[in-house]
Scaffold this motif. Sequence first.
Motif, short mmCIF file in Angstrom:
data_model
loop_
_atom_site.label_atom_id
_atom_site.label_comp_id
_atom_site.label_asym_id
_atom_site.label_seq_id
_atom_site.Cartn_x
_atom_site.Cartn_y
_atom_site.Cartn_z
N LYS A 102 9.57 -26.20 69.69
CA LYS A 102 9.65 -26.53 68.26
C LYS A 102 10.87 -25.91 67.58
O LYS A 102 11.24 -26.32 66.48
N SER A 252 7.34 -15.12 63.34
CA SER A 252 8.76 -15.22 63.63
C SER A 252 9.52 -14.15 62.85
O SER A 252 8.99 -13.57 61.89
N GLU A 337 8.38 -15.59 74.46
CA GLU A 337 8.58 -16.94 73.89
C GLU A 337 9.63 -16.90 72.79
O GLU A 337 9.53 -17.64 71.82
N GLY A 339 12.47 -17.67 70.46
CA GLY A 339 13.17 -18.93 70.20
C GLY A 339 14.35 -18.76 69.28
O GLY A 339 15.49 -19.08 69.61
N TYR A 541 15.33 -23.90 64.23
CA TYR A 541 14.39 -24.51 63.28
C TYR A 541 15.02 -25.52 62.31
O TYR A 541 14.33 -26.45 61.89
C1 LIG Z 1 3.35 -19.41 69.44
C2 LIG Z 1 4.78 -19.21 69.12
N1 LIG Z 1 5.60 -18.75 70.08
C3 LIG Z 1 6.91 -18.56 69.85
C4 LIG Z 1 7.45 -18.80 68.61
C5 LIG Z 1 8.92 -18.58 68.41
O1 LIG Z 1 9.18 -17.54 67.53
P1 LIG Z 1 10.68 -17.06 67.29
O2 LIG Z 1 11.47 -18.27 67.07
O3 LIG Z 1 10.59 -16.19 66.10
O4 LIG Z 1 11.12 -16.32 68.51
C6 LIG Z 1 6.63 -19.27 67.58
C7 LIG Z 1 7.20 -19.49 66.25
O5 LIG Z 1 6.74 -19.07 65.25
C8 LIG Z 1 5.26 -19.48 67.85
O6 LIG Z 1 4.45 -19.96 66.91
#
Ligand SMILES: Cc1ncc(COP(=O)(O)O)c(C=O)c1O
Length: 642
Positions: A102, A252, A337, A339, A541
């Motif tokens: 996402k 996040s 994870e 992102g 995003y």
């Molecule tokens: C379940 C989950 N994993 C990973 C992420 C990625 O987070 P970030 O982009 O802050 O690393 C999100 C985003 O909010 C998420 O909901």
Amino acid sequence: MSMNHKNIQTARHVYGIDNWGASYFGISPQGSVTVQPFGGQECSLDLAEIVSRAQERNISTPLILRFPQVLQSQIGRLHNAFAEAASECDYEGAIRCVFPFKVNQRREFIDALVSSGHQFRYGLEVGTKPELFAALSYDLHSDALLVCNGFKDSSFIQLAFDAKRMGKNVVLVVEGTDELKYIIDHAEKVGFCVDIGLRAKLYAKGAGLWAKSGGAESKFGLSTVEMMESLELLRKAGLSEHLAMLHYHIGSQITEIKKVKNAMKEAGRVFAKIVKMDFGLKYLNIGGGIGVDYDGSKTSFYASANYNLQEFANDVVYIIKEVCESEGVAPPTIVSESGRAVAAYHAVLVTDVREVEQMGGDVNQLQITEQDHKSLKELKFACDEMNSKNFVEYYHDALEYRDELFTLFNLGYLELAERSKAEVLFEEVCQKALYFHSQAGVSIEEFEDLAKGRLSKYLANFSIFQSIPDSWSIEQLFPVMPLQRHDEKYSRKGVVMDITCDSDGCLDQFVDQRDVKKSLELHVPHADVPYYIGFFLVGAYQEALGNNHNLFGATNEVIVEVDPKTGQTTETDVLGEDVGEILRAMNYEDEQILSGYRKQLTRRCEEGFLAEEEKEGILRRAQSFFEEYPYLRVKTRLEIIE
Ligand SMILES: Cc1ncc(COP(=O)(O)O)c(C=O)c1O
């Protein structure tokens, strides 16, 4: 030090590029903003030159410059940080990272991510059926994980089971006990089961804009009661060995390392306790949340983070190791994870300024004559005689004269020309008062407010809602700066307006190391030379969340790669959405639009208002309009389109 060099030093300071640029961005000795795709000085590209070449190929602004090598470098930095942390504290478990779909689901982006990530066994995380469907088309490394979060129905579950048959290391992470029951039923029906994960609802919370993703009240995950219920369901179904992952995500952009550590300690304990209950857990998935230092301040401010990647990795690895040792369980494979931290740096949005709007006019051209109204003469007097001692008083007088003059105009006693003189004079009074206020060494609220309203408005050819939606919806800050002329002195302070018909389409908050800036230091654009503005760190995003407000669609893009040996660049163009594509997404059929045109034009012809050949010309233009780029064309003058 030469003047140019001095100006460049000032520019680096004003824009803080060395602080937020993470060694990917800099300013050249010629005053242009550069990208270093490998995160070091060995190779540097001038951004404005890339944009100019794109314009020559008819790839016009606004456009995204995508740098897959920056992405590759960030993937390397993430994996290396964890590898170093593991080696530093002799961690015996493995590390696996997965990228959350996402965060940027554009095909060009995921393609680059998957190929750069292969050497690290980089996997994917998905949260919906379409994300899983798209992710399954990628031939990931055989050791890479495919983590399925999000709420699931039977077809999502079926797809995940298909994924296992396709040889994927798929983990279905359960958000609720009902979901788990569906999975167990499905496994019984098909006679095999995928790896299962449980998402824990931790007490620990993140910090910053997304803190509500964590904590006991969060929307996601299983409470301890639900967790116990789920474990019981799995045991009864004989699937204890299939419980492979404990997952959590506390939001996040976590701004404070303390929050990361607290969550890690809590999750580590939950993990160890479940292992000790004889479940086959092997992965501890720590979610995302690594912060991006958008303002370069390295603080816990919401647009920053008070830690770096290495510190994050060190703390995570050290805490898991400690908890596992104290509980006497084997250390898990840590799954990250992350992102935002991976994707943010690789994309730069560039657009050009179309107009600079300023209040007032040229006071030197102004002539006040004997015939002019008394209040206009008084206003002129206030303007001419204002000084550092009387500026507050004279400004107040000027306010009164201006109000009087506008009342007179409304009552019909003044002409438009006099109203125009009043506007020019009043603006000059404001500028002078602001100057004296800035010299006075005290801050008077009235003049602070006046200054805000007096900033130049730079009208830029883009849509905030499409290209940097977070700056509108959650006031996310991104570094924004002109791409050229940093060897010159700045002569204007301005804010950036977009071309949507919406007053929210205005950027008036900007990153700053110590505060939030209310304006940018800018130049007066030269006639017929594009003045480019870049929006940095927009790779996470923004493309995913951008909307079609005012029917502006995805922008053009140029994918830029450089040969490190020769410095030769390869620039691949991807066209943005045209008018036809956007309208089709809103359910307009081409034929429906054209037949609407035809019907009305035919009637105009029948009524004798339109000649047949004019009708045909309008129809021809309508037909080709489906391919029009919805943003402003490069040439601002009205063109007659054949
Ligand atoms: C379940 C989950 N994993 C990973 C992420 C990625 O987070 P970030 O982009 O802050 O690393 C999100 C985003 O909010 C998420 O909901």
